[in-house]
Design a protein around this motif. Structure first.
Motif, PDB file in Angstrom:
ATOM      1  N   GLU A 303      25.108  76.650  49.172  1.00 23.76           N
ATOM      2  CA  GLU A 303      25.272  75.488  50.228  1.00 23.76           C
ATOM      3  C   GLU A 303      25.450  76.215  51.620  1.00 23.76           C
ATOM      4  OE1 GLU A 303      27.832  72.403  49.168  1.00 23.76           O
ATOM      5  OE2 GLU A 303      26.898  71.789  47.607  1.00 23.76           O
ATOM      6  N   ARG A 304      26.097  77.486  51.439  1.00 25.40           N
ATOM      7  CA  ARG A 304      26.009  78.100  52.802  1.00 25.40           C
ATOM      8  C   ARG A 304      25.245  79.162  52.977  1.00 25.40           C
ATOM      9  NH1 ARG A 304      32.078  80.181  54.071  1.00 25.40           N
ATOM     10  NH2 ARG A 304      30.892  80.287  56.191  1.00 25.40           N
ATOM     11  N   SER A 305      24.166  79.170  52.182  1.00 27.96           N
ATOM     12  CA  SER A 305      23.291  80.374  52.369  1.00 27.96           C
ATOM     13  C   SER A 305      22.509  80.407  53.786  1.00 27.96           C
ATOM     14  CB  SER A 305      22.187  80.285  50.944  1.00 27.96           C
ATOM     15  OG  SER A 305      21.238  81.064  51.247  1.00 27.96           O
ATOM     16  N   ALA A 306      21.976  79.263  54.047  1.00 22.93           N
ATOM     17  CA  ALA A 306      21.110  79.067  55.458  1.00 22.93           C
ATOM     18  C   ALA A 306      22.052  79.709  56.562  1.00 22.93           C
ATOM     19  CB  ALA A 306      20.432  77.777  55.420  1.00 22.93           C
ATOM     20  N   GLU A 307      23.365  79.216  56.340  1.00 23.93           N
ATOM     21  CA  GLU A 307      24.166  79.803  57.665  1.00 23.93           C
ATOM     22  C   GLU A 307      24.435  81.071  57.426  1.00 23.93           C
ATOM     23  OE1 GLU A 307      29.000  79.615  57.919  1.00 23.93           O
ATOM     24  OE2 GLU A 307      28.110  78.011  56.678  1.00 23.93           O
ATOM     25  N   LEU A 308      24.633  81.765  56.529  1.00 25.02           N
ATOM     26  CA  LEU A 308      25.000  83.127  56.145  1.00 25.02           C
ATOM     27  C   LEU A 308      23.850  83.959  56.408  1.00 25.02           C
ATOM     28  CD1 LEU A 308      27.405  82.985  53.009  1.00 25.02           C
ATOM     29  CD2 LEU A 308      28.040  82.859  55.448  1.00 25.02           C
ATOM     30  N   LEU A 309      22.630  83.497  56.310  1.00 30.25           N
ATOM     31  CA  LEU A 309      21.476  84.386  56.623  1.00 30.25           C
ATOM     32  C   LEU A 309      21.389  84.655  58.176  1.00 30.25           C
ATOM     33  CD1 LEU A 309      18.883  82.899  53.917  1.00 30.25           C
ATOM     34  CD2 LEU A 309      19.558  85.094  54.107  1.00 30.25           C
ATOM     35  N   LYS A 310      22.191  83.903  58.938  1.00 32.09           N
ATOM     36  CA  LYS A 310      21.869  84.233  60.297  1.00 32.09           C
ATOM     37  C   LYS A 310      23.015  85.328  60.680  1.00 32.09           C
ATOM     38  CE  LYS A 310      21.009  79.292  61.435  1.00 32.09           C
ATOM     39  NZ  LYS A 310      21.637  78.133  61.949  1.00 32.09           N
ATOM     40  N   LYS A 311      23.856  86.040  59.754  1.00 24.04           N
ATOM     41  CA  LYS A 311      24.533  86.993  60.053  1.00 24.04           C
ATOM     42  C   LYS A 311      23.974  88.298  60.148  1.00 24.04           C
ATOM     43  CE  LYS A 311      28.772  87.033  57.903  1.00 24.04           C
ATOM     44  NZ  LYS A 311      29.456  86.974  58.927  1.00 24.04           N
ATOM     45  N   PRO A 312      24.195  89.238  60.822  1.00 24.10           N
ATOM     46  CA  PRO A 312      23.705  90.619  61.072  1.00 24.10           C
ATOM     47  C   PRO A 312      23.275  91.223  59.687  1.00 24.10           C
ATOM     48  CG  PRO A 312      25.314  90.094  62.654  1.00 24.10           C
ATOM     49  CD  PRO A 312      25.607  89.186  61.693  1.00 24.10           C
ATOM     50  N   GLY A 313      22.122  91.671  59.548  1.00 20.98           N
ATOM     51  CA  GLY A 313      21.662  92.348  58.487  1.00 20.98           C
ATOM     52  C   GLY A 313      21.546  91.333  57.191  1.00 20.98           C
ATOM     53  N   ALA A 314      21.675  90.460  57.091  1.00 19.68           N
ATOM     54  CA  ALA A 314      21.689  89.639  55.934  1.00 19.68           C
ATOM     55  C   ALA A 314      20.318  88.850  55.508  1.00 19.68           C
ATOM     56  CB  ALA A 314      22.529  88.333  55.970  1.00 19.68           C
ATOM     57  N   ARG A 315      19.978  88.987  54.449  1.00 13.13           N
ATOM     58  CA  ARG A 315      18.404  88.566  54.255  1.00 13.13           C
ATOM     59  C   ARG A 315      18.418  87.886  52.737  1.00 13.13           C
ATOM     60  NH1 ARG A 315      18.225  93.920  54.038  1.00 13.13           N
ATOM     61  NH2 ARG A 315      17.382  94.964  52.099  1.00 13.13           N
ATOM     62  N   GLN A 316      17.668  87.116  52.349  1.00 15.50           N
ATOM     63  CA  GLN A 316      17.141  86.626  50.962  1.00 15.50           C
ATOM     64  C   GLN A 316      17.098  87.757  50.122  1.00 15.50           C
ATOM     65  OE1 GLN A 316      17.717  83.074  49.611  1.00 15.50           O
ATOM     66  NE2 GLN A 316      17.905  84.756  47.898  1.00 15.50           N
ATOM     67  N   ALA A 317      18.038  87.997  49.173  1.00 16.01           N
ATOM     68  CA  ALA A 317      17.781  88.748  47.795  1.00 16.01           C
ATOM     69  C   ALA A 317      16.490  88.768  47.066  1.00 16.01           C
ATOM     70  CB  ALA A 317      19.013  89.094  46.969  1.00 16.01           C
ATOM     71  N   VAL A 318      15.831  89.586  46.649  1.00 15.90           N
ATOM     72  CA  VAL A 318      14.657  89.608  45.836  1.00 15.90           C
ATOM     73  C   VAL A 318      15.043  90.608  44.783  1.00 15.90           C
ATOM     74  CG1 VAL A 318      13.236  88.665  47.661  1.00 15.90           C
ATOM     75  CG2 VAL A 318      13.422  91.026  47.116  1.00 15.90           C
ATOM     76  N   MET A 319      14.288  90.331  43.624  1.00 17.42           N
ATOM     77  CA  MET A 319      14.147  91.182  42.661  1.00 17.42           C
ATOM     78  C   MET A 319      12.692  91.590  42.313  1.00 17.42           C
ATOM     79  SD  MET A 319      15.531  93.264  40.269  1.00 17.42           S
ATOM     80  CE  MET A 319      17.264  92.804  40.652  1.00 17.42           C
ATOM     81  N   GLY A 320      11.992  92.557  42.446  1.00 18.01           N
ATOM     82  CA  GLY A 320      10.610  92.957  42.385  1.00 18.01           C
ATOM     83  C   GLY A 320      10.132  92.083  43.399  1.00 18.01           C
ATOM     84  N   GLU A 321       9.153  91.043  42.992  1.00 19.62           N
ATOM     85  CA  GLU A 321       8.663  90.179  43.666  1.00 19.62           C
ATOM     86  C   GLU A 321       9.044  88.671  43.846  1.00 19.62           C
ATOM     87  OE1 GLU A 321       4.122  90.092  42.655  1.00 19.62           O
ATOM     88  OE2 GLU A 321       4.168  92.238  43.510  1.00 19.62           O
ATOM     89  N   ARG A 322      10.269  88.701  43.116  1.00 16.92           N
ATOM     90  CA  ARG A 322      10.624  87.388  42.957  1.00 16.92           C
ATOM     91  C   ARG A 322      12.119  87.100  43.510  1.00 16.92           C
ATOM     92  NH1 ARG A 322      10.838  85.021  37.115  1.00 16.92           N
ATOM     93  NH2 ARG A 322      11.066  82.990  38.126  1.00 16.92           N
ATOM     94  N   ASP A 323      12.341  85.770  44.156  1.00 13.89           N
ATOM     95  CA  ASP A 323      13.459  85.514  45.181  1.00 13.89           C
ATOM     96  C   ASP A 323      14.476  85.229  44.065  1.00 13.89           C
ATOM     97  OD1 ASP A 323      15.292  83.598  46.300  1.00 13.89           O
ATOM     98  OD2 ASP A 323      13.696  83.218  47.859  1.00 13.89           O
ATOM     99  N   MET A 324      15.590  85.720  44.219  1.00 16.77           N
ATOM    100  CA  MET A 324      16.733  85.620  43.341  1.00 16.77           C
ATOM    101  C   MET A 324      17.496  84.176  43.462  1.00 16.77           C
ATOM    102  SD  MET A 324      18.402  89.513  43.333  1.00 16.77           S
ATOM    103  CE  MET A 324      19.789  89.025  42.538  1.00 16.77           C
ATOM    104  N   GLY A 325      16.805  83.577  44.624  1.00 13.81           N
ATOM    105  CA  GLY A 325      17.809  82.101  44.594  1.00 13.81           C
ATOM    106  C   GLY A 325      18.747  82.109  45.639  1.00 13.81           C
ATOM    107  N   PRO A 326      19.297  81.072  46.137  1.00 12.66           N
ATOM    108  CA  PRO A 326      20.208  80.884  47.273  1.00 12.66           C
ATOM    109  C   PRO A 326      21.525  81.693  47.142  1.00 12.66           C
ATOM    110  CG  PRO A 326      19.824  78.665  46.361  1.00 12.66           C
ATOM    111  CD  PRO A 326      18.826  79.758  45.632  1.00 12.66           C
ATOM    112  N   SER A 327      21.906  81.788  45.911  1.00 15.78           N
ATOM    113  CA  SER A 327      23.224  82.380  45.788  1.00 15.78           C
ATOM    114  C   SER A 327      23.342  83.787  45.864  1.00 15.78           C
ATOM    115  CB  SER A 327      23.586  82.253  44.451  1.00 15.78           C
ATOM    116  OG  SER A 327      23.828  80.787  44.016  1.00 15.78           O
TER     117      SER A 327
END
Length: 360
Positions: A303-327
């Motif tokens: 629930e805080r993912s969108a907010e935390l993605l604004k922090k320096p150096g943060a990005r959505q984690a991926v595994m290969g070509e797949r999004d690992m989800g908001p957690s």
């Protein structure tokens, strides 16, 4: 040479078996092999759930095979016959505990795949999809249930390590332990990408002890390999070993400050495990964060993912070509150079970890 139904006509001496002719399908029991896997194109269907019980998984297979056979027969009619390739699978879970302590197969994500020969293109795949779709239209409720979910996609894995496992699927753990924790590190490599399996045997017709499976793991050069250093990099950013030790020290400090004197012996217990090329830190039996050469993989409140993605150096984690989800968020190593920045991410990981470990 000519064309028929959109497929190039070529002379063919007989039925082609791609498993016998392509290097990525060669593996020996008891031997780990490093190879470079070229880009390969597949029919794919994504899903989630226990492959032993999930209706979604069964529907995926019941859809893939009719399309694969429609492709085969079209190619055969055009002059080039081949054996329908083996089923393959990519496996992942948003909650990594499903693969480690919990072994909760119902939480597993997967992509089931069948290889498409390189002489067939998107037009042939579309035609192959149309055939079972037409049959389904004539008989409402019949035919493959997941035709709309089939996609034709390219998988890029590059350098990989693979071997041959003989026996039941649930007995692969020892082989993977040897591959991940001995062979790969000993060869200056680390894990990346998604766990891949090639099912050379049909489990419906083969005794469990005779099942032949190729476990494949994409890899990359480990930090410090080939003359590099595992410590300070050219830009002054600490290497993975230093980051790991900093996490361990701060994690211990933060947990000590949070620990409830009346909590049980498992609460706040830290374990370290290698996971997907990273050193994982498990707190109370749940994965909280990992360290690797690129920085952190942090498990946070979705629930805080969108907010935390604004922090320096943060990005959505991926595994290969797949999004690992908001957690799951990746944080660049340079963004946690200071103790304050690293402590902030550790606290975020522990906040969510506390919610997970206290769920009924």
């Amino acid at each position: 040479m000519g064309r028929r139904a959109g497929v190039t006509l070529v002379p063919s001496p007989g039925k082609i078996d791609l498993k016998a002719s392509l290097d990525p399908y060669r593996a020996r029991r008891g031997e780990f092999r490093i190879l470079d896997v070229p880009e390969m194109r597949y029919l794919m269907v994504d899903g989630q759930g226990d492959p032993n019980t999930s209706p979604e998984y069964a529907a995926a297979l019941q859809t893939l095979y009719p399309v694969a056979y429609a492709l085969k027969f079209a190619s055969k009619a055009a002059g080039r016959d081949y054996v329908v390739p083996s089923l393959e699978g990519l496996w992942w879970a948003e909650d990594l505990d499903a693969f480690t302590t919990a072994r909760d197969k119902s939480a597993w994500d997967w992509t089931m795949m069948i290889l498409v020969p390189d002489w067939l293109d998107a037009a042939e795949v579309t035609a192959a999809l149309d055939e079972p779709a037409a049959k389904r239209a004539k008989k409402p409720g019949g035919g493959p249930a997941r035709l709309d979910d089939v996609r034709f996609a390219t998988l890029t894995e590059g350098r990989c390590v693979q071997t041959l496992h003989l026996g039941p699927f649930d007995e692969e753990a020892g082989v993977l332990e040897e591959m991940h924790h001995r062979f790969i590190p000993a060869n200056g490599l680390e894990l990346t990408g998604t766990h891949h399996e090639v099912y050379l045997s049909d489990p419906r017709r083969t005794a469990p002890e005779r099942l032949r499976t190729i476990p494949r793991q994409p890899v990359r050069a480990a930090a410090g390999a080939n003359g590099g250093t595992a410590g300070e990099g050219a830009g002054g950013t600490a290497g993975p070993e230093d980051l790991e030790s900093r996490i361990a020290a701060l994690l211990s400090e933060r947990l000590a400050a949070r620990r409830d004197p009346g909590s049980g012996p498992r609460a706040g217990t830290v374990q370290r495990r290698w996971m997907f090329g990273h050193r994982g830190f498990m707190v109370g039996g749940k994965l909280a964060l990992t360290s690797g050469r690129d920085g952190l993989l942090v498990r946070v409140d979705p629930e805080r993912s969108a907010e935390l993605l604004k922090k320096p150096g943060a990005r959505q984690a991926v595994m290969g070509e797949r999004d690992m989800g908001p957690s799951w968020l990746t944080v660049d190593a340079a963004a946690v150079d200071t103790g304050e920045a690293l402590a902030d991410w550790i606290d975020l990981a522990l906040d969510y970890n506390s919610l997970l470990t206290h769920r009924p």
